[in-house]
Design a protein around this motif. Structure first.
Motif, mmCIF file in Angstrom:
data_model
loop_
_atom_site.group_PDB
_atom_site.id
_atom_site.type_symbol
_atom_site.label_atom_id
_atom_site.label_comp_id
_atom_site.label_asym_id
_atom_site.label_seq_id
_atom_site.Cartn_x
_atom_site.Cartn_y
_atom_site.Cartn_z
ATOM 1 N N ARG A 67 86.395 21.177 -18.178
ATOM 2 C CA ARG A 67 85.331 20.939 -19.154
ATOM 3 C C ARG A 67 85.883 20.922 -20.568
ATOM 4 O O ARG A 67 85.468 20.100 -21.410
ATOM 5 C CB ARG A 67 84.256 22.023 -19.022
ATOM 6 C CG ARG A 67 82.997 21.741 -19.857
ATOM 7 C CD ARG A 67 82.057 22.922 -19.864
ATOM 8 N NE ARG A 67 82.572 24.037 -20.663
ATOM 9 C CZ ARG A 67 82.496 24.104 -21.989
ATOM 10 N NH1 ARG A 67 81.947 23.109 -22.694
ATOM 11 N NH2 ARG A 67 82.967 25.153 -22.640
ATOM 12 N N LEU A 68 86.838 21.826 -20.839
ATOM 13 C CA LEU A 68 87.443 21.895 -22.163
ATOM 14 C C LEU A 68 88.489 20.811 -22.396
ATOM 15 O O LEU A 68 88.971 20.643 -23.518
ATOM 16 C CB LEU A 68 88.115 23.262 -22.352
ATOM 17 C CG LEU A 68 87.201 24.481 -22.383
ATOM 18 C CD1 LEU A 68 88.034 25.755 -22.329
ATOM 19 C CD2 LEU A 68 86.319 24.466 -23.615
ATOM 20 N N ARG A 69 88.838 20.093 -21.331
ATOM 21 C CA ARG A 69 89.912 19.107 -21.342
ATOM 22 C C ARG A 69 91.252 19.784 -21.638
ATOM 23 O O ARG A 69 92.042 19.321 -22.465
ATOM 24 C CB ARG A 69 89.634 17.967 -22.324
ATOM 25 C CG ARG A 69 88.358 17.202 -21.999
ATOM 26 C CD ARG A 69 88.381 15.789 -22.503
ATOM 27 N NE ARG A 69 89.326 14.951 -21.733
ATOM 28 C CZ ARG A 69 89.457 13.640 -21.893
ATOM 29 N NH1 ARG A 69 88.719 13.014 -22.792
ATOM 30 N NH2 ARG A 69 90.331 12.964 -21.180
ATOM 31 N N ALA A 101 94.370 13.803 -19.376
ATOM 32 C CA ALA A 101 93.731 15.106 -19.137
ATOM 33 C C ALA A 101 93.125 15.702 -20.403
ATOM 34 O O ALA A 101 92.082 16.349 -20.349
ATOM 35 C CB ALA A 101 94.757 16.082 -18.552
ATOM 36 N N VAL A 102 93.786 15.506 -21.552
ATOM 37 C CA VAL A 102 93.368 16.162 -22.791
ATOM 38 C C VAL A 102 92.627 15.209 -23.704
ATOM 39 O O VAL A 102 91.626 15.578 -24.316
ATOM 40 C CB VAL A 102 94.609 16.749 -23.506
ATOM 41 C CG1 VAL A 102 94.215 17.393 -24.831
ATOM 42 C CG2 VAL A 102 95.300 17.774 -22.622
ATOM 43 N N GLY A 103 93.138 13.976 -23.822
ATOM 44 C CA GLY A 103 92.459 12.988 -24.662
ATOM 45 C C GLY A 103 93.369 12.448 -25.730
ATOM 46 O O GLY A 103 94.463 12.949 -25.953
ATOM 47 N N ALA A 106 96.641 13.050 -27.894
ATOM 48 C CA ALA A 106 97.659 12.005 -27.940
ATOM 49 C C ALA A 106 97.687 11.336 -29.306
ATOM 50 O O ALA A 106 98.753 10.937 -29.794
ATOM 51 C CB ALA A 106 97.389 10.980 -26.840
ATOM 52 N N ALA A 107 96.522 11.222 -29.953
ATOM 53 C CA ALA A 107 96.467 10.639 -31.292
ATOM 54 C C ALA A 107 97.227 11.502 -32.299
ATOM 55 O O ALA A 107 97.923 10.990 -33.178
ATOM 56 C CB ALA A 107 95.018 10.464 -31.732
ATOM 57 N N ASP A 108 97.102 12.830 -32.174
ATOM 58 C CA ASP A 108 97.860 13.726 -33.051
ATOM 59 C C ASP A 108 99.362 13.525 -32.876
ATOM 60 O O ASP A 108 100.128 13.525 -33.842
ATOM 61 C CB ASP A 108 97.527 15.187 -32.737
ATOM 62 C CG ASP A 108 96.161 15.613 -33.252
ATOM 63 O OD1 ASP A 108 95.597 14.916 -34.114
ATOM 64 O OD2 ASP A 108 95.659 16.647 -32.765
ATOM 65 N N ILE A 109 99.786 13.367 -31.627
ATOM 66 C CA ILE A 109 101.209 13.175 -31.349
ATOM 67 C C ILE A 109 101.712 11.894 -32.012
ATOM 68 O O ILE A 109 102.769 11.885 -32.650
ATOM 69 C CB ILE A 109 101.456 13.165 -29.824
ATOM 70 C CG1 ILE A 109 101.264 14.580 -29.271
ATOM 71 C CG2 ILE A 109 102.845 12.623 -29.490
ATOM 72 C CD1 ILE A 109 101.200 14.655 -27.764
#
Length: 381
Positions: free
Chosen positions: A187-189, A379-381, A109-112
């Motif tokens: 585990r990998l998100r 879900a991803v971070g 989300a930070a990249d977005i």
């Protein structure tokens, strides 16, 4: 377009200044696009093309986040699927490398947020079809290292570890290995995408999931009774787990009359997709390309633009405003769409349509992208 379609398109109101301002201010997230097939065909998406999406049109349509699907045709089977996936992932990175001032890889989300602030398209990479794993979790981890942050578990055919909505069940939803895949994705998100899968598979995924899931490109079965669409029960189930459903813009999934006419003409596209491949591995790519051309060769009268809004309305009424987005499924070819939605350039018409239907501006913004951003962040971070 035919004369009738031209007249219908001209009757669709152009976005008002209010709609354009809201669209421009909102985060616009398209959860599924097949443009990588065109990159493999040698097309330059950095210029205006004859396709349904390119970097010129994404900007015209106000798209901030585009999810690029790595679709692996079932003809590649367990022995060639990873190669096909890696070809598309290479095409994805070549697109980014050729246009660093206009598009960048988003893995969080930070990249977005960063890419949007830089005025660039945030490109999210997604695997479409767990066949690409060739039943090897090492390949899942490799795809993740290369940038993939989500995966649609199946395409049109059931795997030996996950059941599709458009094929016979093989494992009652998920097999033991299928459950390993879901655990490793968590585990990998990586975000789990349940478009294409059976209802039993959705339930099995949710039994294992603490994070929300998505159906990136599925419409409503109550409006068009196609097995690829979601029943009201599944809409509620995904919403109850905090997930989001992206409305698909393909005409057969949107319009019952279009769906019925496809049946009357005995166009069994699913049978074609699930047919055995040629035995010669060297013939696979040409065979797969020809199947795509055949898939989109039939042209029927286009449904009205309002079908898109009707599916959004229905999903909102059943699942709630926090659980609906858009996942166009455009650009694997000349994908049949409703009148007035010819490319991503037309996305502001969705904003205009929702405002005309009485949606509050904050709710329109949720559908355009905020709902998918929330799930992606969780879900991803």
């Amino acid at each position: 377009m035919t004369t009738i379609e031209t007249a219908e398109a001209s009757a669709i109101p152009e976005p008002s200044p209010r709609a354009r301002a809201l669209h421009e201010a909102s985060l616009v997230w398209d959860a599924h696009m097949d443009s990588l097939m065109r990159v493999l065909a040698g097309e330059d998406l950095g210029v205006r093309t004859e396709g349904q999406a390119d970097l010129v049109r994404w900007r015209e349509g106000g798209v901030d986040v585009q999810v690029f699907a790595v679709w692996v045709d079932t003809v590649y089977g367990r022995h060639h699927a990873a190669r096909r996936a890696l070809q598309q992932i290479d095409g994805f990175h070549r697109l980014l490398e050729a246009n660093p001032d206009r598009v960048g890889l988003a893995r969080s989300a930070a990249d977005i947020a960063r890419l949007r602030g830089e005025g660039k398209l945030a490109a999210v990479l997604a695997i479409e079809g767990g066949i690409a794993l060739q039943n090897d979790l090492a390949l899942l981890r490799t795809f993740h290292r290369l940038g993939a942050t989500s995966m649609t578990l199946t395409h049109s055919a059931s795997l030996d570890w996950a059941d599709s909505s458009t094929d016979a069940a093989r494992c009652g939803g998920l097999s033991a290995f299928g459950r390993e895949v879901i655990r490793e994705m968590h585990r990998l998100r990586m975000l789990v995408d349940v478009s294409h899968v059976s209802d039993d598979c959705i339930r099995a995924v949710l039994d294992l999931s603490d994070a929300p899931i998505i159906a990136s490109h599925s419409s409503c079965k109550a409006i068009s009774n196609h097995p690829r669409n979601l029943s009201d029960a599944m809409l509620r189930t995904i919403a109850a787990a905090g997930g989001v459903v992206g409305i698909n813009f393909y005409s057969q999934f949107l319009d019952q009359a279009y769906n019925d006419e496809m049946g009357r003409r005995s166009v069994d596209l699913l049978a074609m997709l699930n047919a055995p491949p040629p035995l010669d591995p060297d013939a696979l790519d040409a065979y797969a390309d020809e199947r795509i051309r055949t898939f989109w060769s039939l042209r029927l009268p286009r449904p009205p633009f309002e079908r898109i809004l009707e599916h959004i309305d229905h999903a909102v009424q059943v699942a709630g405003i926090d659980h609906v987005g858009i996942g166009s499924d455009l650009d694997s070819g000349a994908v049949p769409t409703p009148v007035g939605l010819d490319s991503v350039s037309d996305y502001p018409r969705i904003t205009e349509g929702l405002l005309r239907r009485g949606y509050a501006e904050a709710d329109v913004a949720k559908v355009l992208g905020e709902n998918f951003l929330r799930v992606y962040r969780a879900a991803v971070g």
